[in-house]
Design a protein around this motif. Structure first.
Motif, PDB file in Angstrom:
ATOM      1  N   LEU A  55     -17.005  -8.463   0.266  1.00  0.00           N
ATOM      2  CA  LEU A  55     -15.712  -8.302  -0.414  1.00  0.00           C
ATOM      3  C   LEU A  55     -14.930  -7.123   0.137  1.00  0.00           C
ATOM      4  O   LEU A  55     -13.700  -7.191   0.252  1.00  0.00           O
ATOM      5  N   GLY A  59     -11.268  -7.530   1.764  1.00  0.00           N
ATOM      6  CA  GLY A  59     -10.139  -6.737   1.255  1.00  0.00           C
ATOM      7  C   GLY A  59      -9.547  -5.834   2.320  1.00  0.00           C
ATOM      8  O   GLY A  59      -8.327  -5.675   2.406  1.00  0.00           O
ATOM      9  N   PHE A  62      -7.435  -8.053   4.613  1.00  0.00           N
ATOM     10  CA  PHE A  62      -6.205  -8.506   3.967  1.00  0.00           C
ATOM     11  C   PHE A  62      -5.171  -7.390   3.913  1.00  0.00           C
ATOM     12  O   PHE A  62      -4.022  -7.566   4.319  1.00  0.00           O
ATOM     13  N   LEU A  63      -5.577  -6.245   3.431  1.00  0.00           N
ATOM     14  CA  LEU A  63      -4.641  -5.134   3.304  1.00  0.00           C
ATOM     15  C   LEU A  63      -4.286  -4.551   4.670  1.00  0.00           C
ATOM     16  O   LEU A  63      -3.138  -4.177   4.911  1.00  0.00           O
ATOM     17  N   GLY A 113     -13.101 -12.794  -3.879  1.00  0.00           N
ATOM     18  CA  GLY A 113     -12.254 -12.884  -2.693  1.00  0.00           C
ATOM     19  C   GLY A 113     -10.858 -13.365  -3.021  1.00  0.00           C
ATOM     20  O   GLY A 113      -9.868 -12.878  -2.470  1.00  0.00           O
ATOM     21  N   LEU A 116      -9.073 -10.501  -4.710  1.00  0.00           N
ATOM     22  CA  LEU A 116      -8.668  -9.528  -3.688  1.00  0.00           C
ATOM     23  C   LEU A 116      -7.468 -10.018  -2.896  1.00  0.00           C
ATOM     24  O   LEU A 116      -6.597  -9.231  -2.526  1.00  0.00           O
ATOM     25  N   ALA A 117      -7.419 -11.299  -2.607  1.00  0.00           N
ATOM     26  CA  ALA A 117      -6.294 -11.858  -1.866  1.00  0.00           C
ATOM     27  C   ALA A 117      -4.986 -11.661  -2.630  1.00  0.00           C
ATOM     28  O   ALA A 117      -3.979 -11.235  -2.060  1.00  0.00           O
ATOM     29  N   CYS A 120      -4.180  -7.779  -2.759  1.00  0.00           N
ATOM     30  CA  CYS A 120      -3.718  -7.237  -1.479  1.00  0.00           C
ATOM     31  C   CYS A 120      -2.342  -7.764  -1.101  1.00  0.00           C
ATOM     32  O   CYS A 120      -1.518  -7.023  -0.555  1.00  0.00           O
TER      33      CYS A 120
END
Length: 138
Positions: A55, A59, A62-63, A113, A116-117, A120
């Motif tokens: 994770l 993350g 993504f960020l 996930g 987090l998507a 982010c």
């Protein structure tokens, strides 16, 4: 109307992004797919540390993609690759094989996930018009 007389940025016609930016989006999409595959393997092998590692990697990608490309689309590209890969890995084949088992770790990886998507893509820096935000009364 903006200072140059073109109107609002939202009223402008859509343009195709430059080739370099499109290549960056494709690269981030592929990285998202790789992180999704690696995360699926790691989270099951080293629970709970593998889950946290998977994770954190997702993350970070993504960020990091959002900050690297300076907009939310930089976060959406790896998210799309991650989701496509994870969904394909959860589907069963005719033989009954699948990569994810029905367990707490797998569900936490999928739901974590996805959360987090969304996080982010939401906190990523958005592109601002060149003349700044619109002001009321002007």
């Amino acid at each position: 109307m903006s200072a140059d007389g073109r109107g609002s940025m939202l009223a402008q016609p859509m343009q195709r992004p430059p080739v370099g930016r499109m290549a960056a989006y494709l690269g981030l999409f592929l990285l998202g797919a790789i992180v999704g595959l690696a995360g699926a393997l790691v989270q099951a092998a080293w629970f709970p540390g593998g889950l946290l590692l998977a994770l954190a990697g997702a993350g970070g990608l993504f960020l990091g993609g959002a900050y690297a490309l300076g907009g939310r689309a930089g976060a959406v590209a790896p998210v799309a690759g991650w989701i496509v890969t994870v969904v394909l890995l959860t589907s069963t084949r005719r033989e009954g094989d699948f990569l994810f088992g029905a367990g707490v770790g797998s569900y936490l990886f999928l739901l974590g996930g996805m959360a987090l998507a969304v996080i982010c893509a939401t906190i990523a820096p958005g592109r601002q018009p060149a003349d700044g935000p619109a002001r009321l009364g002007k």
